[in-house]
Design a protein around this motif. Structure first.
Motif, PDB file in Angstrom:
ATOM      1  N   LYS A  53       7.809 -61.082  32.156  1.00 51.93           N
ATOM      2  CA  LYS A  53       8.873 -61.357  33.120  1.00 51.93           C
ATOM      3  C   LYS A  53       9.994 -62.178  32.500  1.00 51.93           C
ATOM      4  CE  LYS A  53       6.007 -60.983  37.255  1.00 51.93           C
ATOM      5  NZ  LYS A  53       5.339 -61.705  38.377  1.00 51.93           N
ATOM      6  N   ASP A  54       9.646 -63.020  31.511  1.00 51.52           N
ATOM      7  CA  ASP A  54      10.660 -63.846  30.864  1.00 51.52           C
ATOM      8  C   ASP A  54      11.521 -63.050  29.892  1.00 51.52           C
ATOM      9  OD1 ASP A  54      10.010 -66.125  32.219  1.00 51.52           O
ATOM     10  OD2 ASP A  54       8.775 -66.987  30.627  1.00 51.52           O
ATOM     11  N   VAL A  55      10.905 -62.135  29.133  1.00 51.68           N
ATOM     12  CA  VAL A  55      11.655 -61.450  28.072  1.00 51.68           C
ATOM     13  C   VAL A  55      12.052 -60.025  28.429  1.00 51.68           C
ATOM     14  CG1 VAL A  55      10.589 -62.855  26.277  1.00 51.68           C
ATOM     15  CG2 VAL A  55       9.560 -60.663  26.881  1.00 51.68           C
ATOM     16  N   ALA A  56      11.361 -59.390  29.368  1.00 51.70           N
ATOM     17  CA  ALA A  56      11.691 -58.014  29.767  1.00 51.70           C
ATOM     18  C   ALA A  56      11.362 -57.841  31.240  1.00 51.70           C
ATOM     19  CB  ALA A  56      10.916 -57.011  28.917  1.00 51.70           C
ATOM     20  N   PRO A  57      12.166 -58.436  32.125  1.00 56.31           N
ATOM     21  CA  PRO A  57      11.837 -58.454  33.555  1.00 56.31           C
ATOM     22  C   PRO A  57      11.764 -57.084  34.208  1.00 56.31           C
ATOM     23  CG  PRO A  57      14.067 -59.262  33.162  1.00 56.31           C
ATOM     24  CD  PRO A  57      13.402 -59.172  31.834  1.00 56.31           C
ATOM     25  N   GLU A  58      12.355 -56.069  33.585  1.00 58.90           N
ATOM     26  CA  GLU A  58      12.328 -54.743  34.198  1.00 58.90           C
ATOM     27  C   GLU A  58      11.119 -53.919  33.761  1.00 58.90           C
ATOM     28  OE1 GLU A  58      14.355 -54.145  36.538  1.00 58.90           O
ATOM     29  OE2 GLU A  58      15.428 -56.002  36.194  1.00 58.90           O
ATOM     30  N   ALA A  59      10.341 -54.442  32.824  1.00 55.12           N
ATOM     31  CA  ALA A  59       9.153 -53.724  32.355  1.00 55.12           C
ATOM     32  C   ALA A  59       7.959 -54.075  33.230  1.00 55.12           C
ATOM     33  CB  ALA A  59       8.874 -54.070  30.898  1.00 55.12           C
ATOM     34  N   ARG A  60       6.871 -53.365  33.032  1.00 59.23           N
ATOM     35  CA  ARG A  60       5.632 -53.638  33.753  1.00 59.23           C
ATOM     36  C   ARG A  60       4.510 -53.737  32.727  1.00 59.23           C
ATOM     37  NH1 ARG A  60       9.148 -54.332  36.535  1.00 59.23           N
ATOM     38  NH2 ARG A  60       9.621 -53.552  38.623  1.00 59.23           N
ATOM     39  N   VAL A  61       3.673 -54.759  32.859  1.00 59.81           N
ATOM     40  CA  VAL A  61       2.597 -54.958  31.897  1.00 59.81           C
ATOM     41  C   VAL A  61       1.251 -54.848  32.596  1.00 59.81           C
ATOM     42  CG1 VAL A  61       2.497 -57.472  32.184  1.00 59.81           C
ATOM     43  CG2 VAL A  61       1.768 -56.446  30.026  1.00 59.81           C
ATOM     44  N   ARG A  62       0.265 -54.295  31.881  1.00 60.87           N
ATOM     45  CA  ARG A  62      -1.082 -54.195  32.425  1.00 60.87           C
ATOM     46  C   ARG A  62      -2.090 -54.374  31.298  1.00 60.87           C
ATOM     47  NH1 ARG A  62      -1.836 -48.872  34.846  1.00 60.87           N
ATOM     48  NH2 ARG A  62      -3.258 -48.217  33.193  1.00 60.87           N
ATOM     49  N   LEU A  63      -3.169 -55.107  31.581  1.00 59.44           N
ATOM     50  CA  LEU A  63      -4.247 -55.287  30.619  1.00 59.44           C
ATOM     51  C   LEU A  63      -5.486 -54.558  31.121  1.00 59.44           C
ATOM     52  CD1 LEU A  63      -4.024 -59.095  29.701  1.00 59.44           C
ATOM     53  CD2 LEU A  63      -2.891 -57.170  28.604  1.00 59.44           C
ATOM     54  N   ASN A  64      -6.064 -53.737  30.257  1.00 61.25           N
ATOM     55  CA  ASN A  64      -7.330 -53.072  30.553  1.00 61.25           C
ATOM     56  C   ASN A  64      -8.397 -53.671  29.651  1.00 61.25           C
ATOM     57  OD1 ASN A  64      -6.087 -51.427  32.402  1.00 61.25           O
ATOM     58  ND2 ASN A  64      -5.890 -49.674  31.022  1.00 61.25           N
ATOM     59  N   ALA A  65      -9.380 -54.357  30.231  1.00 55.51           N
ATOM     60  CA  ALA A  65     -10.405 -55.047  29.446  1.00 55.51           C
ATOM     61  C   ALA A  65     -11.726 -54.301  29.505  1.00 55.51           C
ATOM     62  CB  ALA A  65     -10.593 -56.472  29.958  1.00 55.51           C
ATOM     63  N   GLN A  66     -12.413 -54.279  28.365  1.00 60.35           N
ATOM     64  CA  GLN A  66     -13.740 -53.675  28.286  1.00 60.35           C
ATOM     65  C   GLN A  66     -14.630 -54.574  27.443  1.00 60.35           C
ATOM     66  OE1 GLN A  66     -13.862 -49.755  26.618  1.00 60.35           O
ATOM     67  NE2 GLN A  66     -16.071 -49.543  26.832  1.00 60.35           N
TER      68      GLN A  66
END
Length: 308
Positions: A53-66
């Motif tokens: 949100k600080d460096v690319a507010p228009e992007a969306r991030v998601r973490l998939n953990a296994q």
């Protein structure tokens, strides 16, 4: 759907992989439920969300953990751009296209920096140092002792955000529990480890701390465990709080190493302690034990009938 399949279907989605490993006796002896690490993984997701949100507010991030084994996780970082224009970093001269590798680099830089800042190393000077392979701005940081670090400007800026600092502390928090000694992060050629004593210092780090001073006081402490490794720290308690401190008394260390003085965990010491005092953002006084300057007296807990 696998994250790699998602990346193949969406050309505007960047993917990178982070390997996270917690280690210690509790994990090796299967005495810790992996579910206890869930809050740390949520904090990790929060940290990446804040950075995005600080460096690319228009992007969306998601973490998939296994989970790969007890205490270890493989985490796919997916960064999705709605369109090409929204993949551009903006502000403060940053013009590079952010990808997952770039966001990962910002995280690793923040980890390295907070470890250094938490050890009372405030930068004396910062200078622009060009850009990295992702086109992100770099800075050369000089510390009062003359040492230098080259890190991403975005990593430095990230640690000015109290919410990011709080999230990072949450990632390291399991190492403050008995039986967990460290957390290791790996991604490609990047490799960073945070040990218990470092996590303890980071847990007291406040980016908004204002005035600070140091004083030396005589107190009685109990050493819960001790270490004479290089840069090793003692885990001590004053009966109220528990934390790690360094030992500066070289004569005492020599007596121990020469076998002239025996010591065990839980022994009692009367020491001169270096104490740091500072004011937080709400002008509340915070104190933290930094180091043992001198050991005046040492008694085995087995012999202890009364305090000094």
């Amino acid at each position: 759907m696998k994250s790699t399949d998602l990346a193949q279907r969406k050309p505007d989605t960047a993917v990178d992989t982070l390997y996270v490993r917690y280690d210690g006796e509790a994990l090796r002896t299967h005495e810790m439920d992996v579910k206890q690490l869930a809050p740390a993984l949520l904090s990790l997701a929060k940290a990446f969300d804040i950075m995005q949100k600080d460096v690319a507010p228009e992007a969306r991030v998601r973490l998939n953990a296994q989970a790969t084994r007890e205490g270890s996780f493989t985490i796919d970082l997916l960064l999705h751009f709605v369109n090409e224009a929204e993949g551009l970093l903006t502000g403060d001269g940053v013009t590079a296209v952010l990808n997952a590798s770039g966001l990962m680099a910002i995280y690793f830089g923040a980890v390295r920096l907070i470890k250094r800042f938490a050890m009372h190393a405030k930068p004396a000077k910062s200078e622009d140092a060009g850009q990295d392979e992702n086109g992100l701005d770099l800075v050369d940081i000089t510390f009062p002792d003359g040492s230098r670090m080259r890190e991403l400007k975005a990593s430095v800026d990230a640690l000015r955000n109290p919410e990011l600092v709080k999230a990072v502390k949450g990632v390291f928090a399991p190492t403050l529990e008995d039986g967990i000694d460290l957390v290791q992060f790996q991604s490609g050629t990047r490799d960073e480890t945070v040990r218990t004593e470092e996590a303890d210092a980071i847990s007291h780090y406040d980016p908004d701390a204002r005035e600070s001073s140091e004083d030396t006081v005589e107190i009685v402490i109990q050493a819960l465990d001790v270490s004479f490794r290089e840069n090793g720290k003692w885990r001590i308690t004053d009966g109220i709080k528990t934390q790690f401190v360094t030992i500066e008394d070289e004569q005492f260390k020599k007596r121990v190493l020469d076998g002239d003085e025996a010591m065990r965990a839980n022994d009692i010491y009367r020491v001169d302690m270096r104490v740091e005092k500072s004011l937080d953002e709400n002008n509340r006084l915070m104190t933290r034990y930094v180091s043992i300057v001198r050991v005046h007296e040492h008694r085995s807990i087995g012999e202890q009938l009364t305090l000094f």
